[in-house]
Write a protein that holds these residues in place. Structure first.
Motif, mmCIF file in Angstrom:
data_model
loop_
_atom_site.group_PDB
_atom_site.id
_atom_site.type_symbol
_atom_site.label_atom_id
_atom_site.label_comp_id
_atom_site.label_asym_id
_atom_site.label_seq_id
_atom_site.Cartn_x
_atom_site.Cartn_y
_atom_site.Cartn_z
ATOM 1 N N VAL A 266 0.867 -1.182 0.000
ATOM 2 C CA VAL A 266 0.000 0.000 0.000
ATOM 3 C C VAL A 266 0.902 1.229 0.000
ATOM 4 O O VAL A 266 1.633 1.476 0.956
ATOM 5 N N GLU A 267 0.829 1.973 -1.102
ATOM 6 C CA GLU A 267 1.745 3.107 -1.280
ATOM 7 C C GLU A 267 0.983 4.426 -1.192
ATOM 8 O O GLU A 267 -0.071 4.590 -1.821
ATOM 9 N N PHE A 268 1.493 5.327 -0.373
ATOM 10 C CA PHE A 268 0.890 6.651 -0.222
ATOM 11 C C PHE A 268 1.644 7.654 -1.090
ATOM 12 O O PHE A 268 2.780 7.407 -1.498
ATOM 13 N N THR A 269 1.027 8.801 -1.370
ATOM 14 C CA THR A 269 1.643 9.794 -2.281
ATOM 15 C C THR A 269 2.666 10.679 -1.578
ATOM 16 O O THR A 269 3.419 11.391 -2.223
ATOM 17 N N GLN A 270 2.690 10.649 -0.249
ATOM 18 C CA GLN A 270 3.652 11.478 0.485
ATOM 19 C C GLN A 270 4.197 10.708 1.689
ATOM 20 O O GLN A 270 3.604 9.712 2.091
ATOM 21 N N PRO A 271 5.318 11.134 2.249
ATOM 22 C CA PRO A 271 5.878 10.434 3.413
ATOM 23 C C PRO A 271 4.878 10.400 4.563
ATOM 24 O O PRO A 271 4.226 11.397 4.865
ATOM 25 N N MET A 272 4.772 9.228 5.188
ATOM 26 C CA MET A 272 3.753 9.027 6.215
ATOM 27 C C MET A 272 4.367 8.741 7.581
ATOM 28 O O MET A 272 5.470 8.222 7.684
ATOM 29 N N ASN A 273 3.595 9.046 8.607
ATOM 30 C CA ASN A 273 3.997 8.745 9.978
ATOM 31 C C ASN A 273 3.222 7.500 10.438
ATOM 32 O O ASN A 273 2.209 7.607 11.111
ATOM 33 N N PHE A 274 3.669 6.313 10.025
ATOM 34 C CA PHE A 274 2.941 5.075 10.316
ATOM 35 C C PHE A 274 2.999 4.685 11.789
ATOM 36 O O PHE A 274 2.090 4.055 12.300
ATOM 37 N N GLY A 275 4.096 5.038 12.457
ATOM 38 C CA GLY A 275 4.308 4.521 13.812
ATOM 39 C C GLY A 275 4.803 3.087 13.705
ATOM 40 O O GLY A 275 5.085 2.599 12.610
ATOM 41 N N PRO A 276 4.912 2.337 14.843
ATOM 42 C CA PRO A 276 5.396 0.955 14.775
ATOM 43 C C PRO A 276 4.456 0.097 13.914
ATOM 44 O O PRO A 276 3.238 0.141 14.091
ATOM 45 N N ASN A 301 9.319 1.630 3.154
ATOM 46 C CA ASN A 301 9.948 2.964 3.093
ATOM 47 C C ASN A 301 8.955 3.960 3.687
ATOM 48 O O ASN A 301 7.912 3.544 4.208
ATOM 49 N N ASP A 302 9.262 5.249 3.629
ATOM 50 C CA ASP A 302 8.408 6.219 4.328
ATOM 51 C C ASP A 302 7.034 6.409 3.684
ATOM 52 O O ASP A 302 6.159 7.054 4.257
ATOM 53 N N LYS A 303 6.835 5.823 2.480
ATOM 54 C CA LYS A 303 5.528 5.946 1.819
ATOM 55 C C LYS A 303 4.788 4.623 1.692
ATOM 56 O O LYS A 303 3.629 4.599 1.303
ATOM 57 N N THR A 304 5.459 3.514 2.006
ATOM 58 C CA THR A 304 4.887 2.195 1.693
ATOM 59 C C THR A 304 4.801 1.271 2.910
ATOM 60 O O THR A 304 5.766 1.128 3.656
ATOM 61 N N MET A 305 3.626 0.645 3.049
ATOM 62 C CA MET A 305 3.419 -0.381 4.066
ATOM 63 C C MET A 305 3.041 -1.675 3.344
ATOM 64 O O MET A 305 2.222 -1.659 2.429
ATOM 65 N N THR A 306 3.665 -2.785 3.712
ATOM 66 C CA THR A 306 3.288 -4.072 3.114
ATOM 67 C C THR A 306 2.486 -4.873 4.127
ATOM 68 O O THR A 306 2.729 -4.788 5.330
ATOM 69 N N ILE A 307 1.548 -5.647 3.600
ATOM 70 C CA ILE A 307 0.694 -6.465 4.450
ATOM 71 C C ILE A 307 0.637 -7.866 3.841
ATOM 72 O O ILE A 307 0.453 -8.018 2.639
ATOM 73 N N GLN A 308 0.894 -8.862 4.694
ATOM 74 C CA GLN A 308 0.920 -10.242 4.194
ATOM 75 C C GLN A 308 0.125 -11.155 5.128
ATOM 76 O O GLN A 308 0.273 -11.082 6.349
ATOM 77 N N PRO A 309 -0.756 -12.017 4.549
ATOM 78 C CA PRO A 309 -1.505 -12.953 5.399
ATOM 79 C C PRO A 309 -0.543 -13.889 6.131
ATOM 80 O O PRO A 309 0.453 -14.330 5.558
ATOM 81 N N VAL A 310 -0.820 -14.168 7.414
ATOM 82 C CA VAL A 310 0.019 -15.070 8.202
ATOM 83 C C VAL A 310 -0.026 -16.479 7.606
ATOM 84 O O VAL A 310 0.986 -17.164 7.512
ATOM 85 N N LYS A 311 -1.221 -16.918 7.183
ATOM 86 C CA LYS A 311 -1.380 -18.225 6.524
ATOM 87 C C LYS A 311 -1.733 -17.999 5.064
ATOM 88 O O LYS A 311 -2.328 -16.964 4.726
#
Length: 351
Positions: A266-276, A301-311
């Motif tokens: 999931v990529e955002f258009t600007q640097p994000m403050n995701f936290g942990p 990176n500062d714009k991207t969060m990846t999400i993956q199913p555990v199973k």
């Protein structure tokens, strides 16, 4: 009709409809043993004696505060079972309900009257036409009411008592019927004990919806048609999508099927403050017909969060990735619009 010429009970029964049967003394005894606690039923709307399952009623929660409640047969203790399961679902946060009557061949008519009492808008259960005339049956009011916008799932194997419920809620606009046309068994049977210890189960009436909608040979037509096997997941998808569209979430289309082990970026258009990443709760992966599934999240990176199913995801199943509003950029701006994307998993494992 040659009933007068019939020499015995079996010859008489053979000239009646498919639901009229002769029970031998042994068969009748077995029938009564199954339902000793219920006594002899006046009306049975089943093709066969309903079987008591310990797991006759099953339930679980689905995403979006939706409860799911499945009834396999209209047993003598259905009222208590439904009451218990619906109370548990409400404690778990259920605000909506999907009632599943697919593959339910019927059972006691009184149990259908009791189930109809859970629907807030239902007053009448059905009309019964017998040789004595037409009588209207009332629903038996329950204190523990279902939500006003309950959905009832049916298919071609839903018969008798299931059809009484489906046609009743449809006639009174008390729930939305979803699936395919039901079986079309609009008759009820009564038991007549014989001197030899056996019994005749004979068709003694035909029922219609409270407004006179016929069921015999026609079945109950669903308000929302769904292909066989897709009723639950298709309805759940429709419910979630409707809610998200109301909240002005934007739909992002993904036309191709994804692998079981898909990693979502999931990529955002600007640097994000995701936290942990482990505390980041603005993204969730939903399986239709179920709940949010466990995932691991990583910030790449500062714009991207990846999400993956555990199973690994289920082959051929459909999922939805929801990105809720509320994440702040490093400049302090808050994301105001949520998005959602629906994914279909490949039907076969690809190496």
């Amino acid at each position: 009709n040659n009933i007068q010429k019939a020499k015995n009970v079996k010859e008489i029964v053979s000239q009646l409809d498919e639901y009229s049967v002769y029970l031998t003394p042994a068969e009748y005894k077995e029938y009564l043993n199954q339902y000793a606690s219920a006594g002899t039923p006046t009306h049975v709307a089943a093709t066969a004696a309903p079987v008591v399952h310990k797991t006759n009623v099953q339930s679980h929660m689905m995403y979006g505060n939706v409860g799911y409640l499945k009834i396999k047969t209209f047993s003598s203790h259905l009222l208590e079972d439904v009451n218990t399961h619906w109370t548990q679902l409400k404690k778990q946060g259920a605000e909506k309900l999907v009632l599943d009557l697919r593959f339910n061949g019927g059972g006691y008519v009184e149990s259908a009257e009791q189930l109809l009492g859970f629907f807030p808008k239902v007053k009448d259960a059905y009309k019964l036409k017998t040789r004595m005339g037409t009588e209207s049956a009332k629903a038996i009011p329950a204190k523990n009411k279902f939500p006003a916008d309950t959905y009832v799932l049916v298919n071609r194997y839903s018969a008798s008592a299931s059809e009484i419920v489906a046609v009743s809620v449809k006639d009174q606009e008390a729930a939305v019927v979803v699936g395919e046309n039901t079986k079309g068994k609009g008759s009820v049977q009564s038991l007549f004990e014989l001197a030899n210890g056996g019994a005749l189960k004979l068709t003694t009436g035909h029922y219609t919806g409270p407004k006179g909608t016929p069921v015999q040979h026609k079945g109950v037509q669903p308000t929302i048609k769904m292909a066989p096997g897709t009723e639950l997941t298709g309805l759940h998808k429709r419910m979630i999508t409707f809610d998200l569209a109301n909240k002005k979430y934007k739909h992002i289309e993904i036309p191709t099927a994804v692998p079981q082990q898909k990693t979502f970026n999931v990529e955002f258009t600007q640097p994000m403050n995701f936290g942990p990443a482990k505390n980041y709760d603005k993204m969730e992966l939903i399986k239709f017909g179920s709940v949010s599934i466990p995932t691991t999240k990583k910030q790449t990176n500062d714009k991207t969060m990846t999400i993956q199913p555990v199973k690994p995801m289920q082959l051929g199943a459909e999922y939805m990735l929801i990105v809720h509003p509320g994440t702040k950029s490093t400049a302090g701006r808050t994301v105001k619009q949520g998005t959602y994307t629906t994914y279909k998993v490949q039907t076969t494992q690809k190496n």
